[in-house]
Design an enzyme around this catalytic site. Structure first.
Site, PDB file in Angstrom:
ATOM      1  N   ASP A  22       8.767  22.922  16.006  1.00 18.75           N
ATOM      2  CA  ASP A  22       7.747  23.013  17.051  1.00 18.75           C
ATOM      3  C   ASP A  22       7.125  24.329  17.358  1.00 18.75           C
ATOM      4  O   ASP A  22       7.562  25.401  17.104  1.00 18.75           O
ATOM      5  CB  ASP A  22       8.653  22.617  18.465  1.00 18.75           C
ATOM      6  CG  ASP A  22       9.598  21.458  18.209  1.00 18.75           C
ATOM      7  OD1 ASP A  22       9.569  20.935  17.113  1.00 18.75           O
ATOM      8  OD2 ASP A  22      10.226  21.323  19.160  1.00 18.75           O
ATOM      9  N   ASP A 233      11.600  10.985  20.802  1.00 21.20           N
ATOM     10  CA  ASP A 233      12.406  11.323  19.946  1.00 21.20           C
ATOM     11  C   ASP A 233      12.774  10.148  18.874  1.00 21.20           C
ATOM     12  O   ASP A 233      12.656  10.012  17.522  1.00 21.20           O
ATOM     13  CB  ASP A 233      13.932  11.746  20.441  1.00 21.20           C
ATOM     14  CG  ASP A 233      14.631  12.277  19.402  1.00 21.20           C
ATOM     15  OD1 ASP A 233      14.283  12.643  18.239  1.00 21.20           O
ATOM     16  OD2 ASP A 233      15.938  12.448  19.620  1.00 21.20           O
TER      17      ASP A 233
END
Ligand code: DQQ
Length: 540
Positions: A22, A233
């Site tokens: 990320d 997710d």
């Protein structure tokens, strides 16, 4: 492994080695863009996460700096996870991030620059009172992560939101704070969507309904819509939705429940995850960073010694024409890498044909293309009840009357390897046209340990608009934008033959009825300087 070194990108952000995920805490400070990222110091797969750090003057050329934060406290010893920066009115920076504790509990922590006079923000201090937030009652201890940038409320407090889930409902918790050290949880949540699972890396920001300038995160008012983005997710994609934010209650309501967060529109229909925006006060724009993972195997990643790139940062604005989506576009600075241009004006591509484009080496390209269909065929072609979708179709070999047509990128001479990026138009009942934008990886590589999907989605096309695409090609990544950025697709591809001088760019039209007139500008792209950190260069 030098055999695979060609897969490294030339103008996308990458560390020298190992695993990256990320984007974290992007910001502009004292003349520098700062970029932090999730990084594994020990290998090319996820784990042992710390914060990498790099700086740039233009979001394209980068200088790597020492790690900003490592896992050295009980409250982040299992990982210095994702977080966001907030710039306070006095110019000071606060960083909030998730730590995975010695017991793998997800907690939120505060950090700040050791020296605000250092434009490179090289040293970071973790607050002595960390953690500043632990999972509240009713929330799973591993379901509480990725604090957002804070925004200011009319009550004189800062507000943040943090993704979580309750059973299978994705939610985002809301907290107010005056000093970033003590927090008060609001009743209810910013938003909740059943069935979407854990919300990672929630992003929340305003966009202007009237101007193409970006807005600082605290801006609100009648001319503003608010975007909520969640990274799901469960399906590893970033979904956003436009809506209205009510400051009093800290709640947000989608404009259209059918395209709510997690069930409607994605930022990107390829590989693009855990993205985060920041307001760039330098150029008054909002910039989106997204993590682009690999679609090869973990084995291959370990062999090549690295995994993941970051997408070219994108400006995001509200699409005033459709009113129902954002427009994403590569930041203008990437155009500084453009070298020689080859222009193609109104080239006709007959139904069922291919046309190689003489552009030289085709591994680093910026392509701007426009397509027009044969008007007579559009009028006369029969309506069909075909229900088309990029990912269930047979890719670019699926032929219809009005498509597919577009470009074969990273193709070799014999077309044994090729990645088609294309439009597919369907005339439906009532004579309405639906347009889809797809990328087909099924023939992208002769290697077999790579995922080979067809991805893409519907793209809104308004009356009298030509079909247009922008495609950035950079060795193992293809970033494609349709209709000014209404629909985007990022692909990772691993050709073995269509590399370096052997890579070709080819126009194709696999429609059965319409011919296509294409106009293109194709630039060779220079490589960016992405320089490793050498201590001598930054010490006095
Ligand atoms: N990556 C981080 C988490 C986040 C996830 C850990 C999303 O904070 O939820 O590396 O990719």
């Amino acid at each position: 492994n030098s055999m695979l070194s060609w897969q490294r990108t030339a103008f996308h952000f990458q560390p020298e080695k190992n695993w990256m995920n990320d984007p974290n805490g992007p910001l502009f400070y004292k003349g520098w863009y700062h970029f932090f990222y999730q990084w594994n110091p020990n290998g090319a797969i996820w784990g042992d996460i710390v914060w990498g750090h790099a700086v740039s003057k233009d979001l394209i050329h980068w200088l790597h700096l020492p790690l900003a934060m490592v896992a050295d406290q009980w409250y982040d010893i299992n990982g210095v996870w994702t977080g966001s920066a907030t710039i306070l009115p006095d110019g000071k920076i606060v960083m909030l991030y998730t730590g995975s504790t010695n017991e793998s509990v997800q907690v939120q922590n505060l950090a700040y620059p050791a020296d605000h006079n250092d434009p490179l923000l090289t040293k970071w201090v973790k607050y002595s009172g960390n953690p500043i937030l632990v999972p509240p009652p009713g929330i799973g201890y591993k379901d509480f992560r990725d604090p957002t940038t804070a925004w200011y409320t009319s009550q004189g407090k800062w507000r943040i939101t943090i993704g979580s889930k309750l059973n299978k409902t994705g939610i985002s918790l809301v907290y107010d704070t005056k000093d970033f050290k003590t927090y008060e949880q609001l009743n209810g949540v910013l938003h909740a969507v059943p069935g979407t699972g854990m919300w990672e890396c929630v992003d929340f920001y305003p966009v202007s309904k009237t101007s193409d300038k970006g807005l600082d995160t605290s801006v609100n008012g009648p001319d503003v819509k608010h975007v909520v983005k969640a990274s799901l997710d469960d399906d590893r994609n970033d979904y956003y939705s436009l809506g209205t934010y009510e400051e009093k209650t800290g709640k947000w309501v989608p404009d259209n429940q059918k395209i709510d967060v997690g069930i409607g529109i994605r930022y990107d229909y390829g590989i693009f995850y855990a993205s985060k925006t920041f307001y760039d006060q330098n150029k008054e724009r909002r910039v989106l960073w997204g993590w682009i993972g690999e679609s090869d195997s973990e084995n291959a990643d370990m062999q090549k010694g690295w995994a993941s790139v970051q997408g070219i940062p994108r400006t995001v604005v509200f699409d005033k024409k459709t009113g129902s989506n954002l427009l994403q576009w590569p930041v203008e600075e990437v155009e500084k890498l453009r070298l020689s241009i080859t222009d193609f004006d109104k080239v006709e591509v007959k139904a069922g044909s291919v046309l190689p484009l003489q552009v030289g080496t085709a591994t680093q390209l910026d392509i701007v293309a426009e397509f027009e269909l044969d008007k007579k065929v559009l009028e006369s072609v029969a309506e069909s009840n075909e229900v088309f979708s990029c990912n269930t179709s047979a890719g670019a070999s699926h032929r219809g009357a009005l498509g597919p047509f577009g470009l074969l990128v990273l193709a070799d001479e014999t077309l044994s390897e090729q990645t088609p990026v294309y439009f597919y138009v369907a005339k439906g009942p009532g004579g309405n046209f639906d347009t889809f934008f797809c990328a087909d990886q099924t023939r992208s590589s002769v290697a077999n340990d790579v995922k080979k999907k067809v991805t893409g989605s519907y793209v809104p096309v308004l009356k009298d608009e030509k079909l247009s695409a922008r495609i950035l090609v950079d060795h193992s990544i293809v970033e494609s934008f349709a209709q000014g950025g209404r629909t985007t697709i990022t692909s990772r591809v691993y050709p073995t033959k269509a590399i370096y001088g052997a890579a070709r760019l080819i126009l194709f039209n696999n429609a059965t009825e319409t011919s296509v007139t294409a106009s293109l500008k194709v630039w060779q792209m220079n490589s960016a300087f992405i320089r490793p950190y050498h201590p001598d260069e930054t010490s006095n």
